[in-house]
Structure formats: structure tokens, C-alpha cells
Design an enzyme around this catalytic site. Structure first.
Site, PDB file in Angstrom:
ATOM      1  N   ASP A 108       3.872   2.631   7.292  1.00  0.00           N
ATOM      2  CA  ASP A 108       3.187   1.522   6.578  1.00  0.00           C
ATOM      3  C   ASP A 108       2.687   1.855   5.050  1.00  0.00           C
ATOM      4  O   ASP A 108       2.576   3.062   5.009  1.00  0.00           O
ATOM      5  CB  ASP A 108       1.844   1.122   7.485  1.00  0.00           C
ATOM      6  N   LYS A 115       3.511  -2.793   4.482  1.00  0.00           N
ATOM      7  CA  LYS A 115       3.180  -3.925   4.248  1.00  0.00           C
ATOM      8  C   LYS A 115       1.659  -4.109   3.890  1.00  0.00           C
ATOM      9  O   LYS A 115       0.936  -3.328   4.155  1.00  0.00           O
ATOM     10  CB  LYS A 115       3.045  -4.537   5.687  1.00  0.00           C
ATOM     11  N   MET A 134      -9.268  -7.106   7.317  1.00  0.00           N
ATOM     12  CA  MET A 134      -8.573  -7.938   6.447  1.00  0.00           C
ATOM     13  C   MET A 134      -9.496  -9.142   6.027  1.00  0.00           C
ATOM     14  O   MET A 134      -9.129 -10.187   5.985  1.00  0.00           O
ATOM     15  CB  MET A 134      -7.521  -8.478   7.200  1.00  0.00           C
TER      16      MET A 134
HETATM   17  N1  SAH Z   1      -4.551  -0.286  12.741  1.00  0.00           N
HETATM   18  C1  SAH Z   1      -5.321  -0.330  11.599  1.00  0.00           C
HETATM   19  C2  SAH Z   1      -5.972  -1.577  11.007  1.00  0.00           C
HETATM   20  C3  SAH Z   1      -4.598  -2.501  10.201  1.00  0.00           C
HETATM   21  S1  SAH Z   1      -4.899  -3.841   9.598  1.00  0.00           S
HETATM   22  C4  SAH Z   1      -6.511   0.420  12.096  1.00  0.00           C
HETATM   23  O1  SAH Z   1      -6.865   0.702  13.149  1.00  0.00           O
HETATM   24  O2  SAH Z   1      -7.458   0.971  11.425  1.00  0.00           O
HETATM   25  C5  SAH Z   1      -5.339  -3.462   8.004  1.00  0.00           C
HETATM   26  C6  SAH Z   1      -6.846  -3.593   7.682  1.00  0.00           C
HETATM   27  O3  SAH Z   1      -7.586  -2.470   8.402  1.00  0.00           O
HETATM   28  C7  SAH Z   1      -7.179  -3.599   6.167  1.00  0.00           C
HETATM   29  O4  SAH Z   1      -6.922  -4.842   5.630  1.00  0.00           O
HETATM   30  C8  SAH Z   1      -8.681  -2.871   6.140  1.00  0.00           C
HETATM   31  O5  SAH Z   1      -9.473  -4.053   6.706  1.00  0.00           O
HETATM   32  C9  SAH Z   1      -8.396  -2.221   7.294  1.00  0.00           C
HETATM   33  N2  SAH Z   1      -8.198  -0.532   7.034  1.00  0.00           N
HETATM   34  C10 SAH Z   1      -7.204   0.105   7.282  1.00  0.00           C
HETATM   35  N3  SAH Z   1      -7.530   1.288   6.646  1.00  0.00           N
HETATM   36  C11 SAH Z   1      -8.652   1.351   6.107  1.00  0.00           C
HETATM   37  C12 SAH Z   1      -9.196   2.103   5.075  1.00  0.00           C
HETATM   38  N4  SAH Z   1      -8.636   3.352   4.928  1.00  0.00           N
HETATM   39  N5  SAH Z   1     -10.459   1.737   4.673  1.00  0.00           N
HETATM   40  C13 SAH Z   1     -10.836   0.673   4.994  1.00  0.00           C
HETATM   41  N6  SAH Z   1     -10.467  -0.308   5.619  1.00  0.00           N
HETATM   42  C14 SAH Z   1      -9.338   0.175   6.288  1.00  0.00           C
END
Ligand code: SAH
Length: 262
Positions: free
Chosen positions: A41, A63, A177
Site C-alpha cells: 500500500d 491506495k 480516514m
Molecule cells: N490498517 C490501517 C488503517 C488503514 S485505513 C491501520 O491499522 O492503521 C487508513 C487510515 O489509517 C488513514 O486515513 C489514517 O486515518 C490512518 N493511518 C494509517 N497510518 C497512519 C499513520 N502512520 N499516522 C496516522 N494515521 C494513520
């Protein structure tokens, strides 16, 4: 452990954690090193990608909200095709594959094609965010439940969440998100009875070198996220637990929160 084998022609969905390569599990690291091909990703941290061996094929299926370089069906098909060709396939996902990770679709696609598929968990963004802020997601006697919620609006539809349940004072909300919907989230939660002064934490690029931690209160949420660029992932954490250990870093006064961020 035979359960952890990585035979040719199989798929592992692997959680890459929030970005810092030190937050990878040892198992994730092993699977990355054993893979023939890795589909990753956009949210997988550059430090994690640096660990991929040069002989391993690396394919970005990145994405980002609103800008899908490959749609989900294409990603499903690519993974299955690589596995059917006899490759060891890692599908590397930001955070934990089980949280807003489209894991169900990928597992179903593999199963439909008879491809063995397993999942390696990762550290999710909310865990990394509160750790960086020196805060907690739950708090004994105060924050008894933790809700992971996505506030990504479906095209053209109003955000349809159970605001009453989310407004309960003993709930911590970890909103993924949520940047675009921040104003709606604050307005609806306050409308449903959540205190406007409820502490919130916005963590941008959690566990990445350009991490930013923004503290404030619920009523100012839209201002707090207003300064976040569209390209940077941000997680919003709402609830009393986020302020519990925060004595060292007091929340800015409401007028300052707004002044600083407009
Ligand atoms: N599977 C991922 C989430 C995917 S959805 C997890 O468990 O973290 C994508 C969303 O995750 C982003 O829009 C944001 O809200 C959050 N996110 C993912 N990585 C991040 C990071 N390093 N810092 C802050 N928010 C993050």
C-alpha cells in the site's frame, strides 16, 4: 511451527505497522524476507520498504483516499495470479490488516481460487498515535470502551454513524480516514450530547519521521485538522483517556487552538 510456513503458491496478508520499521513484528520481517513478490500500500512506511531485499519483486498497489491507483478487484486478481504462478506472495498493508484493511475481500479472493492465505497482525495507527502522545486509549473507570470507526464518507452520501452510541462519555473513539468529516464528527457528537470540551488528539504521520501531534478539544476539531495536508495520514482520537497522562503538555486554551490553526 507448521502454521507459520510460507510455501510457494501461498499468500500472507502482513501488517506493516504505522511506519516505523522498528514497529514491525519479527514475523512480518521474516515473511517479507521470504517473499518472492510483495504488493504494498501507499501507507507502508518508506523505512519498511527499505527492508525488502533487492531480489524480491516489489509492486505498489498504493491506495490513498480518493486516489486509487488500483481498484480492489484488480489487487485481488494480482495477488491470486502471482500465487497461482507459484510465488510466495506478501500483501503488505499499513497498520493492522484487520482494521479498515479490505482484508475480507483479499481472503475471499484467495479462497475462491484455492490459494492458501494467512494473516500476520500489525500495530494499528491508533495504538501508535497514543503511544507517541504518551496517552492511553482506555482508562480505568473513565474510558471503558474503545470504538474504531471510519469517517470516510461514501460518495454523495451523508456520514451515517450511530452518533448516540459514539457520544457516550465513557467511549474513546479512534477515527480513521476522518479528516474530511472532522467538522461533521464534532458537530454530530456534540449534538448527541458529548461535551464540547472533550479532549481530542490528532496524530499525523504517526510513527513516521514527520509525525505531528496536535492536542485540543472536540469543539475545535475541524480547526485542528485544518492544518493537515491531504497527503498525510491522520488519526483522530477522541475521549477523556487521551488527556490522562497529558499533564506535561497542557491543552491550548480554546482561543489559542483556533488562533494557532487558522
Ligand atoms: N490498517 C490501517 C488503517 C488503514 S485505513 C491501520 O491499522 O492503521 C487508513 C487510515 O489509517 C488513514 O486515513 C489514517 O486515518 C490512518 N493511518 C494509517 N497510518 C497512519 C499513520 N502512520 N499516522 C496516522 N494515521 C494513520
Amino acid at each position: 511451527m507448521p502454521h507459520d510456513n510460507f510455501p510457494a503458491g501461498s499468500v500472507w496478508l502482513v501488517g506493516a505497522g504505522p511506519g516505523d520499521p522498528d514497529l514491525l513484528t519479527r514475523k512480518a520481517l521474516r515473511l517479507i524476507s521470504e517473499a518472492d513478490v510483495i504488493f504494498h500500500d501507499a501507507l507502508v512506511g518508506p523505512g519498511v520498504l527499505d527492508l525488502i531485499e533487492p531480489h524480491t519483486k516489489q509492486i505498489s498497489v498504493g491506495k490513498r483516499s480518493g486516489r486509487h491507483s488500483k481498484d480492489q478487484a484488480t489487487i485481488d486478481a494480482l495477488i491470486v495470479e502471482a500465487a497461482l504462478a507459484g510465488q510466495r506472495v506478501v500483501r503488505l498493508k499499513g497498520g493492522d490488516p484487520a482494521i479498515f484493511g479490505r482484508t475480507a475481500e483479499e481472503v475471499a479472493a484467495c479462497q475462491a481460487a484455492g490459494v492458501p492465505v494467512r494473516i500476520c497482525p500489525g500495530i494499528t495507527a491508533a495504538s501508535a498515535a497514543v503511544a507517541s502522545a504518551g496517552a492511553s486509549l482506555t482508562l480505568r473507570g473513565v474510558a471503558r470502551r474503545l470504538t474504531f470507526v471510519t469517517a470516510h464518507p461514501q460518495a454523495g452520501r451523508p456520514l451515517d454513524l450511530d452518533w448516540q452510541a459514539l457520544a457516550a462519555p465513557d467511549a474513546t473513539l479512534a477515527i480513521y480516514m476522518g479528516r474530511e468529516a472532522a467538522a461533521t464528527v464534532a458537530q454530530q457528537l456534540i449534538g448527541a450530547g458529548r461535551a464540547p470540551e472533550t479532549p481530542v488528539l490528532v496524530v499525523v504521520n504517526a510513527a513516521l519521521p514527520d509525525e505531528r501531534i496536535i492536542r485540543g478539544q472536540l469543539f475545535a476539531l475541524a480547526f485542528l485538522v485544518g492544518a493537515v495536508s491531504d497527503d498525510d495520514p491522520a488519526v483522530l482520537i477522541i475521549g477523556e483517556a487521551t488527556a490522562a497522562y497529558a499533564a506535561k503538555a497542557p491543552t491550548a486554551s480554546p482561543s489559542r487552538q483556533i488562533r494557532e490553526l487558522t
